[in-house]
Scaffold this motif. Structure first.
Motif, PDB file in Angstrom:
ATOM      1  N   SER A 112       0.831  -1.202   0.000  1.00 18.77           N
ATOM      2  CA  SER A 112       0.000   0.000   0.000  1.00 18.77           C
ATOM      3  C   SER A 112       0.869   1.257   0.000  1.00 18.77           C
ATOM      4  CB  SER A 112      -0.881  -0.044   1.243  1.00 18.77           C
ATOM      5  OG  SER A 112      -1.930   0.845   1.113  1.00 18.77           O
ATOM      6  N   LEU A 113       1.947   1.225   0.787  1.00 21.53           N
ATOM      7  CA  LEU A 113       2.842   2.375   0.851  1.00 21.53           C
ATOM      8  C   LEU A 113       3.512   2.618  -0.497  1.00 21.53           C
ATOM      9  CD1 LEU A 113       4.633   1.934   4.312  1.00 21.53           C
ATOM     10  CD2 LEU A 113       2.820   3.520   3.719  1.00 21.53           C
ATOM     11  N   PHE A 114       3.903   1.550  -1.165  1.00 23.93           N
ATOM     12  CA  PHE A 114       4.629   1.702  -2.435  1.00 23.93           C
ATOM     13  C   PHE A 114       3.720   2.246  -3.526  1.00 23.93           C
ATOM     14  CE2 PHE A 114       6.538   0.376  -6.442  1.00 23.93           C
ATOM     15  CZ  PHE A 114       7.869   0.718  -6.245  1.00 23.93           C
ATOM     16  N   TYR A 115       2.504   1.705  -3.608  1.00 25.82           N
ATOM     17  CA  TYR A 115       1.622   2.081  -4.716  1.00 25.82           C
ATOM     18  C   TYR A 115       0.627   3.179  -4.338  1.00 25.82           C
ATOM     19  CZ  TYR A 115       3.590  -1.927  -7.092  1.00 25.82           C
ATOM     20  OH  TYR A 115       4.453  -2.809  -7.683  1.00 25.82           O
ATOM     21  N   GLY A 116       0.798   3.763  -3.146  1.00 26.34           N
ATOM     22  CA  GLY A 116      -0.058   4.875  -2.748  1.00 26.34           C
ATOM     23  C   GLY A 116      -1.529   4.498  -2.642  1.00 26.34           C
ATOM     24  N   SER A 117      -1.793   3.280  -2.180  1.00 19.69           N
ATOM     25  CA  SER A 117      -3.182   2.823  -2.104  1.00 19.69           C
ATOM     26  C   SER A 117      -3.980   3.538  -1.020  1.00 19.69           C
ATOM     27  CB  SER A 117      -3.223   1.315  -1.850  1.00 19.69           C
ATOM     28  OG  SER A 117      -2.546   0.635  -2.869  1.00 19.69           O
ATOM     29  N   TYR A 118      -3.293   4.267  -0.136  1.00 12.74           N
ATOM     30  CA  TYR A 118      -3.982   4.937   0.968  1.00 12.74           C
ATOM     31  C   TYR A 118      -4.545   6.291   0.552  1.00 12.74           C
ATOM     32  CZ  TYR A 118       0.744   6.792   0.881  1.00 12.74           C
ATOM     33  OH  TYR A 118       1.923   7.316   0.448  1.00 12.74           O
ATOM     34  N   VAL A 222      -0.122   0.919 -11.648  1.00 13.27           N
ATOM     35  CA  VAL A 222       0.088   2.179 -12.343  1.00 13.27           C
ATOM     36  C   VAL A 222      -0.471   3.334 -11.503  1.00 13.27           C
ATOM     37  CG1 VAL A 222      -0.266   3.412 -14.519  1.00 13.27           C
ATOM     38  CG2 VAL A 222      -0.039   0.936 -14.519  1.00 13.27           C
ATOM     39  N   GLY A 223      -1.436   3.020 -10.641  1.00 14.55           N
ATOM     40  CA  GLY A 223      -1.947   4.006  -9.699  1.00 14.55           C
ATOM     41  C   GLY A 223      -2.903   5.019 -10.279  1.00 14.55           C
ATOM     42  N   SER A 330       1.278   5.905  -7.491  1.00 14.16           N
ATOM     43  CA  SER A 330       2.259   4.830  -7.591  1.00 14.16           C
ATOM     44  C   SER A 330       3.693   5.349  -7.543  1.00 14.16           C
ATOM     45  CB  SER A 330       2.037   4.064  -8.884  1.00 14.16           C
ATOM     46  OG  SER A 330       3.053   3.111  -9.044  1.00 14.16           O
ATOM     47  N   ALA A 331       4.530   4.659  -6.769  1.00 12.17           N
ATOM     48  CA  ALA A 331       5.942   5.019  -6.679  1.00 12.17           C
ATOM     49  C   ALA A 331       6.665   4.793  -8.003  1.00 12.17           C
ATOM     50  CB  ALA A 331       6.618   4.213  -5.575  1.00 12.17           C
ATOM     51  N   VAL A 332       6.024   4.064  -8.910  1.00 13.42           N
ATOM     52  CA  VAL A 332       6.634   3.814 -10.215  1.00 13.42           C
ATOM     53  C   VAL A 332       6.916   5.144 -10.928  1.00 13.42           C
ATOM     54  CG1 VAL A 332       6.203   2.789 -12.493  1.00 13.42           C
ATOM     55  CG2 VAL A 332       5.517   1.570 -10.426  1.00 13.42           C
ATOM     56  N   PHE A 333       6.044   6.132 -10.675  1.00 12.70           N
ATOM     57  CA  PHE A 333       6.211   7.427 -11.343  1.00 12.70           C
ATOM     58  C   PHE A 333       6.767   8.500 -10.409  1.00 12.70           C
ATOM     59  CE2 PHE A 333       2.730   5.044 -13.245  1.00 12.70           C
ATOM     60  CZ  PHE A 333       3.290   4.829 -14.495  1.00 12.70           C
ATOM     61  N   ARG A 334       7.285   8.046  -9.255  1.00 12.06           N
ATOM     62  CA  ARG A 334       7.858   8.989  -8.286  1.00 12.06           C
ATOM     63  C   ARG A 334       9.286   8.572  -7.971  1.00 12.06           C
ATOM     64  NH1 ARG A 334       4.212   9.807  -3.185  1.00 12.06           N
ATOM     65  NH2 ARG A 334       5.675  11.527  -2.992  1.00 12.06           N
TER      66      ARG A 334
END
Lengths: 420, 259
Positions: A112-118, A222-223, A330-334
């Motif tokens: 959740s932390l990695f993909y910003g699910s919160y 992808v978030g 998503s941390a993928v784009f951060r």
């Protein structure tokens, strides 16, 4: 609940469904549109449900044979291990199941932390999750007391004593919790009662957790927000069911290995010594899953502030949706957040390690630095990153990264060339 | 990203270093091959029977085994004495029973259903007879000590003269494997102390190994079932996982996304 109307085919089904729409619910759960790009980190929700059910079922059987009495608890556990049919199996599943439950919940939280699910619109799911996590810690702690071994007794003494840090009423609260002037039989019986109650509270919250999830739908690697149902989604059944099932089986292999081949490795040897109020163990350590918070507790020299720090370390998570100011999930784009994310993972692992070590010398120093960094991450790094970070361009849909024009273009192309 | 990798590397080096520093402080226990370790580990029946002999003839004068019954001695996965042998063993002990119809306590020969007879009536009596130290109950002793079987095995052979500068009180002995090196149990084993019925030479090493094996069984009486069932369960899970994997691949082949 469902996005489309559903009418049962049979006459009885219609009659029943008009009165209690269980079939509509079943239909919603089957058709529930799920992003098709979910990776295996998303399978831990299902795994956690399995863990909860396993704990409840094995716990019920154990409760039939366990005796919650200070003079008999330890003996009754040995009775379960020796004379109850497959009692050893049930107990080892329950004891190792707690560790597996926490292993899964930590993966779930860090996913959740990695993909910003919160982040919006999923704050309520996240906060319910944090409450579940808190209850899990309470249940695990209470459960560890029940075998009435040395670690049970002294762990209970240490943790309940934390309440004495509360100004003015602290001592009174501790006496009230104990039901006497030390950890004794009244403490054991109430701990057993609460240990039996909490899993059902968790079960109720899990229902709310899933309900809250089904309103906005799943986040995804992808978030981005996706249209449901669309080309970006698949129905929950059979696609996600079989995938979760596969992941669950892999998880069960690890679980089985612990239960059958190293059932006691995650526990402490001292807990096979019956509780003795007159003998204090050399080191009192909690179970591994509580160690990071134990390290935070001990890194603060003042007792009250230590307790405050430990509680804040958990409660700060509830404020996370507002502390993280970035609009990108998503941390993928951060690129910057991604690095800080992994530093946080390392930080928590270090806290866990020093939590198991005596609180002195270098260990204490490391614990203090790691504690400071933990709070720094949430209170300073995350709010600032939202302002400063240059995020990568996000795709417009899940299918887009595969088709091109996104940061994943290179991977997508190499996949394409493999296919051709 | 490179910086991040460096950080992780440093952390690993650090934790690896501290782990090895810890390991260096620990004493190396004596090693022997235990038949009950590993995926298919089983107890060595003869060793268990000899271990029981060492326990009864040596340890049981001070150490209780309150969770064991005589019936356990003939149960599958244990020493597997015949039922007749176990009955005879039980009958060789005097068990206090009662009250009878007249309200009196009486003694009778032990039965299979009886728990192992305890050497002392209570903890206080045990302490009084042993200079204040309570000889721990041995039923789950192996699981109650950090080093497990290796620790017990080493401890039994770890008696030495104290190094210069270490003074010992009366009734305290030096043992290099004991936590703090001071132990209130005197060295119990000496070569030829028991006479094994199967003719095995009763060296200190042999007796230590046998009695430790016996203690492992007493702590984990279902170890053999656990290993056998574990192997079956894991093989079953692996086969099922493979089948589910291919089903998943088949189902997801309708979608262009990889799983």
């Amino acid at each position: 609940m469902s996005d489309h109307e559903y009418t049962p085919k049979s006459k009885f089904g219609k009659w029943f469904n008009d009165r209690l729409p269980l079939l509509t619910l079943a239909n919603h759960l089957t058709d529930y549109p799920t992003p098709k790009n979910l990776n295996y980190w998303w399978t831990f929700g299902g795994i956690l449900t399995f863990c909860l059910i396993t704990q409840i079922v094995t716990g019920l059987v154990l409760a039939m044979h366990y005796i919650a009495h200070a003079d008999m608890a330890f003996d009754s556990v040995e009775h379960i291990m020796r004379d109850v049919n497959y009692g050893w199996l049930i107990r080892y599943i329950h004891a190792n199941g707690a560790s597996m439950f926490f292993l899964a919940v930590y993966i779930h939280i860090f996913r959740s932390l990695f993909y910003g699910s919160y982040k919006a619109p999923r704050e309520i799911i996240w906060i319910i999750g944090i409450i579940i996590y808190l209850l899990m810690m309470a249940a695990a702690f209470l459960g560890y007391v029940l075998p009435w071994g040395q670690m049970s007794f002294w762990g209970a003494t240490v943790i309940t004593n934390l309440f004495s840090a509360i100004p003015l009423v602290g001592e009174g609260i501790v006496t009230w919790l104990w039901g006497g002037y030390s950890v004794d039989n009244p403490t054991l019986t109430r701990f057993f009662t609460l240990h039996y109650l909490i899993p059902f509270l968790i079960l109720g919250l899990v229902v709310l957790h899933i309900w809250a999830l089904h309103v906005p739908g799943n986040n995804n690697p992808v978030g981005i927000d996706i249209k449901k149902p669309s080309k970006d989604t698949v129905p929950f059944h059979p696609y996600i069911v079989i995938k979760d099932g596969f992941a669950l089986l892999m998880f069960m292999i690890v679980f089985a290995f612990f239960v059958f081949y190293t059932p006691n490795i995650l526990g402490h040897a001292d807990n096979y010594i019956e509780a003795n109020p007159l003998v204090t163990p050399a080191h009192i350590v909690p179970e591994w899953y509580l160690l990071p918070f134990y390290a935070i507790l001990r890194s603060v020299p003042d007792k009250l502030l230590g307790v405050v720090a430990m509680l804040s370390a958990i409660l700060i998570l509830a404020a996370l949706p507002w502390l993280d100011t970035s609009k990108i999930r998503s941390a993928v784009f951060r690129p910057l957040y991604r690095q800080f994310y992994w530093i946080l993972v390392a930080d928590v692992l270090i806290l866990g390690y020093v939590g198991a070590m005596p609180a002195e010398g270098l260990y204490l120093l490391v614990a203090r630095v790691a504690t400071a960094y933990y709070f720094l991450h949430f209170l300073v790094v995350l709010p600032l990153l939202g302002w400063k970070e240059k995020t990568l361009p996000i795709p417009l849909s899940i299918t887009e990264p595969i088709l091109g024009g996104s940061p994943n273009l290179a991977t997508a192309k190499s996949k394409e060339s493999l296919k051709n | 990203m490179k910086n991040f990798l460096k950080i992780i590397l440093l952390i690993f080096l650090f934790s690896g270093f501290s782990f090895s520093a810890q390991a260096a402080e620990k004493i190396e226990y004596l090693k022997t091959d235990w038949s009950f370790k590993g995926l298919f580990g089983k107890f060595d029946r003869a060793s268990l029977q000899r271990g029981y002999q060492v326990y009864t003839e040596v340890c049981s004068s001070c150490h209780s085994m309150k969770y064991l019954s005589y019936r356990n001695l003939s149960e599958k996965g244990g020493p597997e004495f015949t039922v007749e042998q176990a009955k005879a063993i039980a009958a060789s002990f005097e068990v206090k029973d009662g009250p009878n119809a007249d309200g009196d306590m009486f003694t009778r020969p032990g039965r299979l259903s009886d728990k192992f007879v305890m050497p002392y009536d209570n903890v206080q009596a045990a302490q009084a007879a042993n200079g204040g130290a309570y000889p721990p109950d041995m039923s789950v002793l192996v699981k109650a000590r950090g080093g497990g079987v290796d620790y017990i095995y080493s401890l039994l052979q770890g008696y030495e003269d104290p190094p210069a500068g270490v003074t010992l009180d009366d009734g305290v002995y030096y043992n290099k494997y004991m936590y703090g090196n001071k132990i209130k149990m005197a060295n119990q084993l000496s070569d030829g102390l028991v006479e094994y019925t199967d003719g095995t030479s009763a060296t200190v090493e042999q007796m230590s190994k046998d009695v430790t094996t016996f203690l492992m069984w007493s702590a984990e009486p279902h170890l053999e079932t656990r290993h056998q069932m574990g192997f079956k369960a894991i093989v079953y899970l692996i086969i099922l996982t493979i089948l589910v994997y291919f089903s998943m691949k088949k189902i997801w082949s309708r979608i262009e996304t990889e799983v």
